[in-house]
Design an enzyme around this catalytic site. Sequence first.
Site, mmCIF file in Angstrom:
data_model
loop_
_atom_site.group_PDB
_atom_site.id
_atom_site.type_symbol
_atom_site.label_atom_id
_atom_site.label_comp_id
_atom_site.label_asym_id
_atom_site.label_seq_id
_atom_site.Cartn_x
_atom_site.Cartn_y
_atom_site.Cartn_z
ATOM 1 N N ASP A 1 22.622 3.770 -13.641
ATOM 2 C CA ASP A 1 23.124 5.068 -13.174
ATOM 3 C C ASP A 1 21.982 5.981 -12.749
ATOM 4 O OD1 ASP A 1 22.137 5.554 -15.696
ATOM 5 O OD2 ASP A 1 24.011 6.327 -16.525
ATOM 6 N N HIS B 1 24.064 10.506 -21.846
ATOM 7 C CA HIS B 1 23.940 10.553 -23.300
ATOM 8 C C HIS B 1 25.297 10.742 -23.973
ATOM 9 C CE1 HIS B 1 19.651 10.808 -22.574
ATOM 10 N NE2 HIS B 1 19.416 10.787 -23.864
ATOM 11 N N ASP C 1 26.933 7.416 -24.072
ATOM 12 C CA ASP C 1 26.243 6.594 -25.070
ATOM 13 C C ASP C 1 26.676 6.965 -26.479
ATOM 14 O OD1 ASP C 1 24.866 5.240 -23.120
ATOM 15 O OD2 ASP C 1 23.045 6.441 -23.283
#
Length: 427
Positions: free
Chosen positions: A109, A128, A131
């Site tokens: 990405d 993030h 994730d």
Amino acid sequence: MGKYLSERSLENLKKYAYRGADKSLVSRYILNPWWNWLVTLWPLTVAPNAITLTGLSIVFFNFLTLVYYDPLYLTEKDVGDSRPHGPPQWVYFTWAIGLFVYQSLDAIDGKQARRTGMAGPLGEMFDHGCDALNTTLEVILASRALGLGRSWWTVASEIFTLANFYLTTWEEYHTGVLFLGYFSGPVEGILIIVTIYIVTGFCGTLFWETKFWTLLKLDHVYPFTRLPNLPLNESFMVFAALGLGINILHAYLNVYTSRTSEKVIRAHTKDTNPLTLLLPFLAPTVIQIAWLSHPAMNHSAIIHSALFVPFLCAWGLQFAHQVGRMILAHVTLGSEPFPRWDWVWAWSVVGAVDANLPRIFGRAPIIQTNTLNTTVFVWLTLAVSFFNYGRFVYLVIYDITEHMGIACLTVRKKDDHGHWVRPEKSS
């Protein structure tokens, strides 16, 4: 001023520049050539955040297969039920493929962002955030594949995994650099879990009950006879604990080096003791453990009931909100405060105190008086955690896209006249 971010924070977003360091040999010599080729398959009309979201959607689909093929894992099991529990073994292969695809999309990405000229703080926050959500989902899936099920080993796995994620984010906040060492969770850690899924697909979950020294045929050889002969799944947890210890040391050394070097120290962390910013992780962890470890009364403890998975999901959403605010403080160069407290923890505090009233005051709980009330309260905690995190995501994305004139899931920017245009390809 935005709906969530201050004017100063919005202005600081334009000053932010991502810095990363990946020392992994696996990344450099094996995965990176694969990622460089894979990103070329994506048209320049596809936004990098759309790629990230696609990867998370695949992991969520894997989670749904657990729900579909192993519903007893998320319901009360009949003790007298002799039917085999768990998803069919071929499902674990789909989990392996899904996680590997997630890792690949998560890796490209950023490359796609540079190709399309869409690199910026929104992409880092989006990456993030996905994730963080993936972390808890993979804990649930991997623990099921290892045969750990509803146990304190699964709780330990959640703590180890979230702690590693928190440490990496804490380190980046203080140093301004996202460090990935020679062995890191996003690279080698994910590949290990992929391997676990593949092995379980071939051998089944009972394979992980095999004793470690017995498998190596060393159980009768000195000095291994003097060492604990743990099952493979428990041995893996010991390995994870050692990895966490190494990560703690590595992260602290990087932060210490940053703070002792005038060239790299960040202004907004100068007057803060970095170790105190580890407490915001320890506090909610203690709260969750206290809630889970309540003395069972007239109904099953959460950890051994159908509430275990929604409990972990609520915990994961609260953690995702916490690290999301940490990243926001990082990309706004300290304009947004470091998250030392989150109001949603109050729900878990109430749950933990109420469940432990017999232990603390010798009286029955007020809220969690029976299985039904406990079920309602845990699911309500999950709903509140989801709403809290969802609101945060929406407001932050809205503020950043409006202020910077960019779209979140499409490759578009606003020109000086307020018209949406395709950004120029970045070199």
